[in-house]
Structure formats: structure tokens, C-alpha cells
Design a protein around this motif. Structure first.
Motif, short mmCIF file in Angstrom:
data_model
loop_
_atom_site.label_atom_id
_atom_site.label_comp_id
_atom_site.label_asym_id
_atom_site.label_seq_id
_atom_site.Cartn_x
_atom_site.Cartn_y
_atom_site.Cartn_z
N ARG A 1 10.38 -1.09 -5.60
CA ARG A 1 8.99 -0.81 -5.24
C ARG A 1 8.70 -1.28 -3.81
O ARG A 1 8.02 -0.59 -3.06
N SER A 2 9.25 -2.41 -3.43
CA SER A 2 9.09 -2.91 -2.07
C SER A 2 9.75 -1.96 -1.07
O SER A 2 9.19 -1.68 0.00
N GLN A 3 10.93 -1.44 -1.40
CA GLN A 3 11.61 -0.49 -0.53
C GLN A 3 10.80 0.80 -0.39
O GLN A 3 10.72 1.38 0.70
N LEU A 4 10.20 1.25 -1.49
CA LEU A 4 9.37 2.46 -1.42
C LEU A 4 8.14 2.24 -0.55
O LEU A 4 7.74 3.13 0.21
N PHE A 5 7.55 1.06 -0.65
CA PHE A 5 6.38 0.74 0.17
C PHE A 5 6.77 0.77 1.66
O PHE A 5 6.06 1.34 2.48
N GLU A 6 7.91 0.16 1.96
CA GLU A 6 8.38 0.16 3.34
C GLU A 6 8.67 1.58 3.83
O GLU A 6 8.37 1.92 4.97
N GLY B 1 -9.05 12.01 15.38
CA GLY B 1 -9.14 12.01 13.92
C GLY B 1 -7.86 11.52 13.28
O GLY B 1 -7.87 10.70 12.36
N TRP B 2 -6.73 12.04 13.78
CA TRP B 2 -5.43 11.64 13.23
C TRP B 2 -5.17 10.16 13.48
O TRP B 2 -4.74 9.43 12.60
N ILE B 3 -5.45 9.69 14.70
CA ILE B 3 -5.20 8.28 15.04
C ILE B 3 -6.07 7.36 14.19
O ILE B 3 -5.60 6.34 13.68
N ASN B 4 -7.33 7.73 13.99
CA ASN B 4 -8.22 6.91 13.14
C ASN B 4 -7.76 6.90 11.69
O ASN B 4 -7.81 5.88 11.02
N ALA B 5 -7.31 8.06 11.19
CA ALA B 5 -6.83 8.13 9.81
C ALA B 5 -5.57 7.29 9.62
O ALA B 5 -5.42 6.60 8.61
N GLN B 6 -4.68 7.34 10.59
CA GLN B 6 -3.46 6.54 10.51
C GLN B 6 -3.80 5.05 10.53
O GLN B 6 -3.26 4.27 9.74
N ALA B 7 -4.69 4.66 11.44
CA ALA B 7 -5.08 3.25 11.53
C ALA B 7 -5.74 2.77 10.24
O ALA B 7 -5.46 1.67 9.75
N ALA B 8 -6.61 3.61 9.66
CA ALA B 8 -7.27 3.24 8.40
C ALA B 8 -6.25 3.08 7.28
O ALA B 8 -6.33 2.13 6.48
N PHE B 9 -5.28 3.98 7.21
CA PHE B 9 -4.25 3.88 6.17
C PHE B 9 -3.43 2.61 6.35
O PHE B 9 -3.17 1.89 5.39
N LEU B 10 -3.00 2.34 7.58
CA LEU B 10 -2.17 1.16 7.82
C LEU B 10 -2.94 -0.12 7.54
O LEU B 10 -2.37 -1.09 7.02
N ASP B 11 -4.23 -0.15 7.87
CA ASP B 11 -5.05 -1.33 7.55
C ASP B 11 -5.14 -1.53 6.05
O ASP B 11 -5.00 -2.65 5.54
N LEU B 12 -5.38 -0.44 5.32
CA LEU B 12 -5.47 -0.53 3.86
C LEU B 12 -4.13 -0.94 3.25
O LEU B 12 -4.09 -1.75 2.32
N ALA B 13 -3.04 -0.40 3.77
CA ALA B 13 -1.71 -0.76 3.27
C ALA B 13 -1.40 -2.23 3.54
O ALA B 13 -0.82 -2.91 2.69
N ALA B 14 -1.79 -2.72 4.70
CA ALA B 14 -1.57 -4.14 5.02
C ALA B 14 -2.38 -5.02 4.07
O ALA B 14 -1.88 -6.05 3.60
N LYS B 15 -3.61 -4.63 3.78
CA LYS B 15 -4.44 -5.39 2.83
C LYS B 15 -3.82 -5.34 1.44
O LYS B 15 -3.78 -6.35 0.73
N TYR B 16 -3.33 -4.18 1.04
CA TYR B 16 -2.67 -4.01 -0.25
C TYR B 16 -1.48 -4.97 -0.35
O TYR B 16 -1.27 -5.62 -1.37
N TRP B 17 -0.70 -5.07 0.72
CA TRP B 17 0.48 -5.94 0.76
C TRP B 17 0.08 -7.40 0.69
O TRP B 17 0.65 -8.18 -0.08
N THR B 18 -0.90 -7.81 1.50
CA THR B 18 -1.28 -9.22 1.53
C THR B 18 -2.02 -9.66 0.27
O THR B 18 -1.86 -10.79 -0.18
N ASP B 19 -2.81 -8.77 -0.32
CA ASP B 19 -3.48 -9.11 -1.58
C ASP B 19 -2.50 -9.41 -2.69
O ASP B 19 -2.77 -10.19 -3.58
N ARG B 20 -1.36 -8.77 -2.64
CA ARG B 20 -0.33 -8.96 -3.67
C ARG B 20 0.76 -9.91 -3.22
O ARG B 20 1.80 -10.02 -3.88
N LYS B 21 0.55 -10.57 -2.07
CA LYS B 21 1.50 -11.54 -1.52
C LYS B 21 2.91 -10.94 -1.39
O LYS B 21 3.91 -11.57 -1.69
N GLY B 22 2.95 -9.69 -0.97
CA GLY B 22 4.23 -9.01 -0.76
C GLY B 22 4.87 -8.46 -2.01
O GLY B 22 5.88 -7.79 -1.94
N ALA B 23 4.30 -8.71 -3.15
CA ALA B 23 4.84 -8.20 -4.42
C ALA B 23 4.11 -6.91 -4.78
O ALA B 23 3.24 -6.90 -5.63
N VAL B 24 4.46 -5.85 -4.09
CA VAL B 24 3.79 -4.57 -4.32
C VAL B 24 4.34 -3.98 -5.58
O VAL B 24 3.94 -3.11 -6.18
#
Length: 166
Positions: A48-53, A143-166
Motif C-alpha cells: 500500500r505504501s508503494q502504491l501511494f508512492e 487550473g492544472w497547477i492549482n489542481a495538482q497542488a491541491a492534490f499533493l497537499d491533500l495527499a501529504a495530509k493523508y500521509w501525515t495523519d496516518r503517520k506514514g501508514a497509508v
């Protein structure tokens, strides 16, 4: 008769042997099952971690793919963009990270808008409009740059909320 043991005399010797044998038998049966379960659990977490990466990496690859696509379409460079890496990102999010699916879809829609701009710019350039073919570029890429940044921010929050255990 001092030589013949009775049932009462045998139990103090027999009980530890029976208990020890039972523990040995249970350990021999349960030990491999527990080891297999823990190994599979660790392998699932690692997969799952490899898929997230791969999903995060595919997001950056999509940005590069859009740039290559733009160079090929708008400027007629002899480069082959190949298939879009966002397809892989979308399938990983769909199957494994449903919480991140909506931002991936938004990224896809903004990427499509950017591609539509590229098609129109290529059309204008081919028609000889060399001065106005790049009009609307900041809006198309924004639009594309903002969407990418929003996704990466959300993904980083997803990762940190789970302490790397995605």
C-alpha cells in the motif's frame, strides 16, 4: 509395598510432562500461523505504501507528460508523449485510496482543459496566427497547477495523519 508406584505417585511427574507436551504441540501449530499472518500484514502495508508512492510519482510524471504533449502539439516538436500517467494515478486512487479520488478527478478535468487549450493553440498556429496562438496560456495552466497542488497537499495530509501508514 514400596516398589510399585500408585496413581497418586505418578501424577506429580506426569502433569508437567503433559503440560510441556501440550505447549510444544500448540507452539508448533500456532507459531507458523501467527508468523504467516504477521508477514502478510507487513507485506500489505508495504504494498500500500508503494502504491501511494507510485500515485504521487505519477502526478509529477503527468505534469511532465503535459509539457511534452504541449511541445509536440503546439510547437510540432518530434517528441512522443506516450500514454498519460494520470490513468495509473486514477486507477490506484480508485482501487486503493478512495478518499483521494475526487482531487485526482479534478486534476484530470483541469488537465483536459489544458489539453483543449493546446489543441486550439495548435490550430491557431497552423492557421498562421503566430501572435495570438498563446493567448489564454496562464489560465489554462493555472487550473492544472492549482489542481495538482491541491492534490499533493491533500495527499501529504493523508500521509501525515496516518503517520506514514497509508
Amino acid at each position: 509395598m514400596a516398589g510399585a508406584p500408585t496413581v497418586v505417585d505418578i501424577w506429580p511427574v506426569l502433569v508437567p510432562v503433559v503440560i510441556g507436551g501440550t505447549f510444544g504441540l500448540l507452539g508448533g501449530l500456532i507459531g507458523p500461523l501467527v508468523t504467516q499472518y504477521l508477514g502478510e500484514r507487513r507485506a500489505r502495508k508495504e504494498r500500500r505504501s508503494q502504491l501511494f508512492e507510485a500515485m504521487i510519482s505519477g502526478t509529477y510524471e503527468y505534469g511532465e507528460w503535459l509539457d511534452t504533449f504541449r511541445r509536440a502539439l503546439v510547437f510540432n516538436e518530434a517528441v512522443e508523449p506516450g500514454p498519460s500517467p494520470l490513468n495509473k494515478v486514477h486507477s490506484i486512487a480508485l482501487l486503493h485510496f478512495r478518499e483521494l479520488l475526487r482531487p485526482v478527478m479534478r486534476m484530470n478535468m483541469d488537465g483536459i482543459r489544458y489539453q483543449e487549450w493546446m489543441i486550439n493553440a495548435a490550430r491557431k498556429r497552423n492557421d498562421g496566427d503566430t501572435d495570438g496562438f498563446d493567448s489564454g496560456f496562464p489560465e489554462a495552466t493555472g487550473g492544472w497547477i492549482n489542481a495538482q497542488a491541491a492534490f499533493l497537499d491533500l495527499a501529504a495530509k493523508y500521509w501525515t495523519d496516518r503517520k506514514g501508514a497509508v
